[in-house]
Design an enzyme around this catalytic site. Sequence first.
Site, short mmCIF file in Angstrom:
data_model
loop_
_atom_site.label_atom_id
_atom_site.label_comp_id
_atom_site.label_asym_id
_atom_site.label_seq_id
_atom_site.Cartn_x
_atom_site.Cartn_y
_atom_site.Cartn_z
N GLY A 10 27.82 51.18 43.52
CA GLY A 10 28.52 50.08 44.13
C GLY A 10 29.83 50.72 44.39
N GLY A 13 32.38 49.42 47.07
CA GLY A 13 32.46 48.03 47.28
C GLY A 13 33.96 47.76 46.82
N GLN A 14 34.33 46.21 46.74
CA GLN A 14 35.65 46.09 46.50
C GLN A 14 36.06 46.51 45.03
OE1 GLN A 14 36.18 41.69 45.70
NE2 GLN A 14 38.29 41.81 46.19
N ASP A 55 20.16 54.90 46.43
CA ASP A 55 19.52 53.24 46.04
C ASP A 55 19.34 53.19 44.65
OD1 ASP A 55 18.13 51.02 45.96
OD2 ASP A 55 16.70 51.44 47.71
N TYR A 145 22.31 34.12 43.96
CA TYR A 145 23.53 35.16 43.24
C TYR A 145 23.61 34.68 41.74
CZ TYR A 145 28.01 37.50 42.25
OH TYR A 145 28.77 38.22 41.78
N LYS A 149 22.64 36.30 38.03
CA LYS A 149 23.96 36.91 37.15
C LYS A 149 23.21 36.15 35.75
CE LYS A 149 26.39 39.36 39.44
NZ LYS A 149 26.31 40.75 38.87
N ILE A 175 37.91 37.97 42.72
CA ILE A 175 38.93 39.11 42.48
C ILE A 175 39.60 39.16 43.78
CG2 ILE A 175 39.14 41.57 42.05
CD1 ILE A 175 38.16 39.91 39.68
#
Length: 324
Positions: A10, A13-14, A55, A145, A149, A175
């Site tokens: 990832g 990503g952010q 992936d 989601y 988690k 974040i």
Amino acid sequence: MAEKRILVTGAVGQIGSELTMALRERHGGDSVVAAGRKTKPRPELRDSGPFEFADVTDREVLDGVIKKYDIGTIYHMAAILSAVGEEKPLLCWNVNMNGLHTVLEAAREHSLEKVICPSSIAAFGPETPRDNTPQETVLRPTTMYGVTKVAGELLCDYYVRRFDVDVRGLRYPGIISSETLPGGGTTDYAVAIYYEAIDKGKYTCFVREDTALPMMYMPDCIKATLDLTDADFSKLKHHSDFNVGAFSFTAGELAAEIRKHIPELEVTYEPDSRQKIADSWPRSLDDSAAREEWGWEPGYDLATMTQDMLEKLRKRHAEGKLYQ
Ligand code: SER
């Protein structure tokens, strides 16, 4: 023996993008392999060390990367966030659960040194106490989601207990960051408002003005992640589920803080389906376990974060690359 390399999934990503750069600063560019599924990495990420399209739900692909680079630690940041997760629950389950399971199994079989896997405030739900949410509390989320988690935290802790794999994780709050935009989360408004304040002087917020959520500035997010990585594993009582807080504010308070710098900012509130998600999450967190077990302490508050965010975004805006 040479230090084994680090893999960040990832990585486009952010959080992944800034975490990769921070790790490359610490360990050297070649020691940190960035992996993304399909989004192209920005030049600074692509050119500062190895990059692989991979992936993470595909075990063969993951094994290939682990062997090719002699990986010792994985930061598993690849995930589908809350809002996209509600639109595509099966995709969310597949990426978040099968991805994590693949990483944990690879860690067990290759005897990796460490796995760091984030959890989130989304692990909580509407029956959880919303103020100063305790470390040990009700975990009954209502989003896919959140389901992934909670299941992810339990799976990580299972691998610690049953297979002696060193797995660690934090329940990140929303974040806020200036480098890579978040994609598909409920807390995204708290980032978008800064960009649009600078770009347009107005912002339409998708949650109500009185919506309060726990938030954190990216430098603190990176610090928390690296501090937990460095903690002495034998001293940890928790492993994959640390509450970490920095500050909490309502959308209205955030707008008011930005208005101290951009007085003409106009904000309207048009709540959409993400309001319900926000309403099911804590307003603030009790992170005393993180403070006691590995010395967590945030550095930024709303005022210092806002100052820093606006400085960085204004500079990019002046160069014509606000959205990079
Ligand atoms: N920022 C995430 C989201 O909004 C929460 O972990 O989905």
